[in-house]
Write an enzyme that holds these catalytic residues in place. Structure first.
Site, mmCIF file in Angstrom:
data_model
loop_
_atom_site.group_PDB
_atom_site.id
_atom_site.type_symbol
_atom_site.label_atom_id
_atom_site.label_comp_id
_atom_site.label_asym_id
_atom_site.label_seq_id
_atom_site.Cartn_x
_atom_site.Cartn_y
_atom_site.Cartn_z
ATOM 1 C CE1 TYR A 65 13.854 2.311 -3.738
ATOM 2 C CE2 TYR A 65 13.336 0.103 -2.972
ATOM 3 C CZ TYR A 65 13.076 1.173 -3.806
ATOM 4 O OH TYR A 65 12.045 1.108 -4.699
ATOM 5 C CG ASP A 118 12.720 5.775 -9.926
ATOM 6 O OD1 ASP A 118 12.828 5.179 -8.836
ATOM 7 O OD2 ASP A 118 12.512 5.184 -10.994
ATOM 8 C CG HIS A 162 10.101 2.494 -9.515
ATOM 9 N ND1 HIS A 162 11.156 2.866 -8.737
ATOM 10 C CD2 HIS A 162 9.530 1.462 -8.847
ATOM 11 C CE1 HIS A 162 11.217 2.112 -7.648
ATOM 12 N NE2 HIS A 162 10.233 1.235 -7.698
HETATM 13 C C1 HEM Z 1 -4.443 -1.446 2.935
HETATM 14 C C2 HEM Z 1 -3.545 -1.926 2.139
HETATM 15 C C3 HEM Z 1 -2.402 -1.150 1.596
HETATM 16 C C4 HEM Z 1 -2.075 0.167 1.730
HETATM 17 C C5 HEM Z 1 -2.806 1.230 2.485
HETATM 18 C C6 HEM Z 1 -0.849 0.368 0.994
HETATM 19 C C7 HEM Z 1 -0.236 1.571 0.895
HETATM 20 C C8 HEM Z 1 1.006 1.722 0.421
HETATM 21 C C9 HEM Z 1 1.642 2.979 0.313
HETATM 22 C C10 HEM Z 1 0.991 4.288 0.642
HETATM 23 C C11 HEM Z 1 2.914 2.765 -0.106
HETATM 24 C C12 HEM Z 1 3.971 3.785 -0.363
HETATM 25 C C13 HEM Z 1 4.511 4.341 0.862
HETATM 26 C C14 HEM Z 1 4.258 5.810 0.864
HETATM 27 O O1 HEM Z 1 5.050 6.531 0.263
HETATM 28 O O2 HEM Z 1 3.266 6.233 1.440
HETATM 29 C C15 HEM Z 1 3.062 1.367 -0.290
HETATM 30 C C16 HEM Z 1 4.196 0.770 -0.699
HETATM 31 C C17 HEM Z 1 4.303 -0.574 -0.816
HETATM 32 N N1 HEM Z 1 3.247 -1.457 -0.897
HETATM 33 FE FE1 HEM Z 1 1.311 -1.065 -0.556
HETATM 34 N N2 HEM Z 1 -0.461 -0.779 0.428
HETATM 35 C C18 HEM Z 1 -1.373 -1.745 0.794
HETATM 36 C C19 HEM Z 1 -1.371 -3.042 0.455
HETATM 37 C C20 HEM Z 1 -0.282 -3.628 -0.091
HETATM 38 C C21 HEM Z 1 -0.285 -4.979 -0.480
HETATM 39 C C22 HEM Z 1 -1.467 -5.906 -0.420
HETATM 40 C C23 HEM Z 1 0.960 -5.218 -0.903
HETATM 41 C C24 HEM Z 1 1.517 -6.507 -1.393
HETATM 42 C C25 HEM Z 1 0.862 -7.603 -1.508
HETATM 43 C C26 HEM Z 1 1.732 -3.992 -0.775
HETATM 44 C C27 HEM Z 1 3.071 -3.848 -1.029
HETATM 45 C C28 HEM Z 1 3.777 -2.698 -0.916
HETATM 46 C C29 HEM Z 1 5.240 -2.628 -0.873
HETATM 47 C C30 HEM Z 1 6.186 -3.798 -0.844
HETATM 48 C C31 HEM Z 1 5.576 -1.285 -0.853
HETATM 49 C C32 HEM Z 1 6.971 -0.694 -0.834
HETATM 50 C C33 HEM Z 1 7.989 -1.265 -1.773
HETATM 51 C C34 HEM Z 1 7.957 -0.871 -3.285
HETATM 52 O O3 HEM Z 1 6.926 -0.876 -3.940
HETATM 53 O O4 HEM Z 1 9.017 -0.598 -3.887
HETATM 54 N N3 HEM Z 1 0.933 -3.046 -0.322
HETATM 55 N N4 HEM Z 1 1.885 0.746 0.028
HETATM 56 C C1 FMN Z 2 6.282 -5.386 -8.016
HETATM 57 C C2 FMN Z 2 7.395 -4.450 -8.357
HETATM 58 C C3 FMN Z 2 8.316 -4.108 -7.379
HETATM 59 C C4 FMN Z 2 9.374 -3.259 -7.678
HETATM 60 N N1 FMN Z 2 10.288 -2.996 -6.713
HETATM 61 C C5 FMN Z 2 11.349 -2.227 -7.013
HETATM 62 C C6 FMN Z 2 12.344 -1.990 -6.042
HETATM 63 O O1 FMN Z 2 12.259 -2.477 -4.918
HETATM 64 N N2 FMN Z 2 13.396 -1.207 -6.390
HETATM 65 C C7 FMN Z 2 13.517 -0.651 -7.635
HETATM 66 O O2 FMN Z 2 14.493 0.051 -7.906
HETATM 67 N N3 FMN Z 2 12.594 -0.871 -8.584
HETATM 68 C C8 FMN Z 2 11.518 -1.639 -8.304
HETATM 69 N N4 FMN Z 2 10.572 -1.866 -9.276
HETATM 70 C C9 FMN Z 2 10.743 -1.273 -10.634
HETATM 71 C C10 FMN Z 2 11.475 -2.230 -11.594
HETATM 72 O O3 FMN Z 2 12.836 -2.348 -11.261
HETATM 73 C C11 FMN Z 2 11.411 -1.753 -13.058
HETATM 74 O O4 FMN Z 2 11.830 -0.419 -13.136
HETATM 75 C C12 FMN Z 2 10.038 -1.911 -13.688
HETATM 76 O O5 FMN Z 2 9.345 -2.989 -13.136
HETATM 77 C C13 FMN Z 2 10.177 -2.122 -15.185
HETATM 78 O O6 FMN Z 2 8.942 -2.187 -15.792
HETATM 79 P P1 FMN Z 2 8.196 -3.554 -16.219
HETATM 80 O O7 FMN Z 2 7.644 -4.128 -14.957
HETATM 81 O O8 FMN Z 2 7.146 -3.047 -17.147
HETATM 82 O O9 FMN Z 2 9.183 -4.467 -16.900
HETATM 83 C C14 FMN Z 2 9.496 -2.709 -8.988
HETATM 84 C C15 FMN Z 2 8.559 -3.050 -9.968
HETATM 85 C C16 FMN Z 2 7.518 -3.910 -9.670
HETATM 86 C C17 FMN Z 2 6.526 -4.267 -10.748
#
Ligand code: HEM
Ligand code: FMN
Ligand code: HEM
Length: 465
Positions: free
Chosen positions: A238, A266, A355
């Site tokens: 990233y 993406d 993704h």
């Molecule tokens: C009140 C609870 C939560 C809210 C409001 C929330 C909201 C969001 C939002 C809005 C984003 C995207 C950022 C953006 O563009 O706005 C995000 C990303 C993310 N969320 Fe959630 N989320 C919640 C709970 C959780 C929980 C419970 C987990 C894991 C157990 C989680 C894991 C993540 C992670 C790691 C990302 C960024 C990394 C990625 O997916 O690639 N979030 N969250």
């Molecule tokens: C829990 C979770 C976290 C992910 N985090 C990332 C990430 O940090 N960076 C990224 O490039 N793709 C991320 N991906 C996307 C995966 O690399 C991949 O594109 C996708 O999971 C493939 O689909 P599948 O889960 O059906 O095999 C994430 C996917 C999942 C399910």
């Protein structure tokens, strides 16, 4: 630097809107910090030591987000703080996971990746499960990834000698036991306390490449030093708004022995994962009782956009190629046109991917775009110049076969690996990948293909897509 801060002082800042925490020896004022994992989870740590809780799921690089909120250093002679840190450590280690795992059926009862997903759901913390399972908006693309593979049919050849079947393949110049790699997914410690290190070890055992994520729970160095001799790791990047941070990460990936970098293209902003958001909504009021009303959804995207730069463009890809010796690959290509552009700009590989349905809902499935991409590359005379991977919804050996027949050099799997890890730890990841390899070998035999090179485009019927 100011005087060491007694723990008593930290403990007074214990409310939303006036919140300090300790991580390592540092005291941070997180009153205005919008936590990407939800504000609610921070509540128990306000005015306290959050070191153990933080490192239970995050890597040190993530701390950069709050560096500007540093207040000072804790008084390390303070007995009260020493007790607090020990108590915090004890709280963080008792997650109940091993008790829940003890109730699972033996791993030999797991017959396919769907069984593994069920086992994972039954042992995981519901918040962690919601995060892994969730996808953007109405999750149409999430379902379409699997559904589209279900609309492709196979045209086998018979009376071919398949007494010896060889599943092995070469992915970006390195050998793999079959044409599959484990893709990057954030926060593996939500599944297992060993996180990405356990995934690394499992990949070594079954001989498939592993794409290490930027948002890993383990540090980059923990992942690379867990690598076995001869094992292949790639690095998913990233791009940070601060290019010095990105340059440093790339150098560490290179020094650590990663063989390629996959820039995720993406995710100019992370998708709205409503399943994730809704999960904790009922608890939100308790946080907002303070004097500040915080809009969580806007806040998280603001906090993360310094981590993941939304201004990323083709010029930055050239910059990346200039600062690293690693082959630069692009993850998240979704059209024939961008595949051609990527090849012309010197990318060594692309991943056709949405993704896992987590970014743009109504993005087409990986396989559907793959077919468009291969046609566009062929038309431009570029199809032999670039490695093409695809991911999204791969759950069976036949899915792998279909993607290879449609032109991919290999496929990535995301959630199935997390499911194996959550249910049975490292052994679960080995099992997941072994099941897929065995299914793929069976499929090769039934299709009349002694080797991967014998897979032909006409063996997959795409007319019903
Ligand atoms: C009140 C609870 C939560 C809210 C409001 C929330 C909201 C969001 C939002 C809005 C984003 C995207 C950022 C953006 O563009 O706005 C995000 C990303 C993310 N969320 Fe959630 N989320 C919640 C709970 C959780 C929980 C419970 C987990 C894991 C157990 C989680 C894991 C993540 C992670 C790691 C990302 C960024 C990394 C990625 O997916 O690639 N979030 N969250
Ligand atoms: C829990 C979770 C976290 C992910 N985090 C990332 C990430 O940090 N960076 C990224 O490039 N793709 C991320 N991906 C996307 C995966 O690399 C991949 O594109 C996708 O999971 C493939 O689909 P599948 O889960 O059906 O095999 C994430 C996917 C999942 C399910
Ligand atoms: C200084 C920065 C941060 C601090 C102090 C912090 C602190 C914490 C704490 C204390 C928890 C609760 C752990 C537990 O319940 O045991 C947590 C959970 C979490 N954090 Fe962070 N975090 C930070 C940054 C981030 C970043 C940058 C991300 C994502 C990119 C993130 C994603 C998450 C997720 C997904 C969870 C799990 C939520 C859940 O299980 O309900 N955090 N964090």
């Amino acid at each position: 630097m100011s005087d060491p801060i007694p723990f008593k002082t930290v403990a007074r800042h214990n409310r939303p809107g006036d919140a300090w925490i300790v991580i390592n020896e540092n005291v941070y004022d997180i009153s205005t910090f919008h936590h990407p994992g939800g504000l609610e989870v921070l509540e128990p740590y306000l005015g306290r030591d959050a070191t153990a809780a933080f490192f239970a799921q995050h890597n040190l690089d993530m701390l950069a987000i709050v560096e500007k909120n540093l207040v000072g250093v804790i008084d390390q002679e303070d007995e009260e703080w020493k007790q607090e840190r020990q108590a915090a450590k004890n709280r963080a280690t008792d997650s109940g996971l091993s008790a829940r795992r003890a109730k699972l059926a033996p791993i030999s009862h797991v017959l396919n990746t769907r069984d593994m997903a069920q086992a994972a759901e039954s042992v995981m913390d519901p918040a962690g499960w919601a995060y892994y399972a969730s996808a953007a908006d109405d999750e149409v693309t999430l379902r379409e990834n699997e559904a589209a593979l279900g609309r492709l049919w196979l045209r086998p050849r018979v009376l071919v000698d398949v007494s010896k079947v060889d599943t092995s393949a070469e992915l970006l110049g390195v050998p793999s036991s079959f044409p599959l790699y484990v893709t990057a997914t954030a926060l593996a410690k939500l599944a297992d306390p060993e996180g990405e290190v356990a995934i690394t070890r499992a990949c070594a055992k079954v001989n498939v490449p592993y794409m290490c994520p930027t948002l890993s729970s383990c540090s980059l160095e923990e992942m690379t030093s867990a690598r076995a001799p001869g094992q292949t790791q790639w690095f998913q990047l990233y791009v940070n708004k601060d290019r010095a941070v990105t340059k440093d990460l790339l150098q560490r990936a290179e020094t650590g022995g990663c063989k390629a970098v996959f820039v995720t293209v993406d995710a100019p902003q992370l998708g709205r994962r409503e399943r994730d958001m809704r999960f904790k909504a009922p608890q939100k009021s308790s946080v907002q009782e303070g004097d500040t009303q915080v809009d969580t959804s806007r806040g998280t995207s603001k906090a993360l956009s310094s981590f993941i730069d939304p201004s990323l463009s083709w010029a930055d890809i050239e910059w990346i190629a200039g600062v690293t010796k690693l082959p630069v690959c692009l993850k998240g290509i979704q059209s024939g046109k961008d595949a051609v552009l990527a090849t012309q700009r010197g990318a060594k590989a692309i991943v056709v991917s949405n993704h896992g349905g987590r970014q743009l809902d109504y993005a087409r499935s990986g396989v559907e775009v793959l077919i468009e991409v291969m046609a566009a590359l062929r038309e431009a005379g570029l199809d032999r110049r670039i490695t093409v991977f695809v991911d999204g919804g791969i759950r069976r050996g036949t899915d792998i076969f279909k993607c290879i027949a449609a032109g991919a050099d290999g496929v990535g799997i995301g959630r199935p690996v997390l499911h194996g890890l959550a249910a049975y730890g490292e052994a679960g990841v080995v099992k997941t990948i072994t099941m897929l390899r065995d299914e793929f070998a069976t499929c090769l035999m039934m299709m009349g293909c002694p080797t991967v090179a014998d897979i032909k485009e006409e063996m997959v019927v795409t007319s019903k897509l």
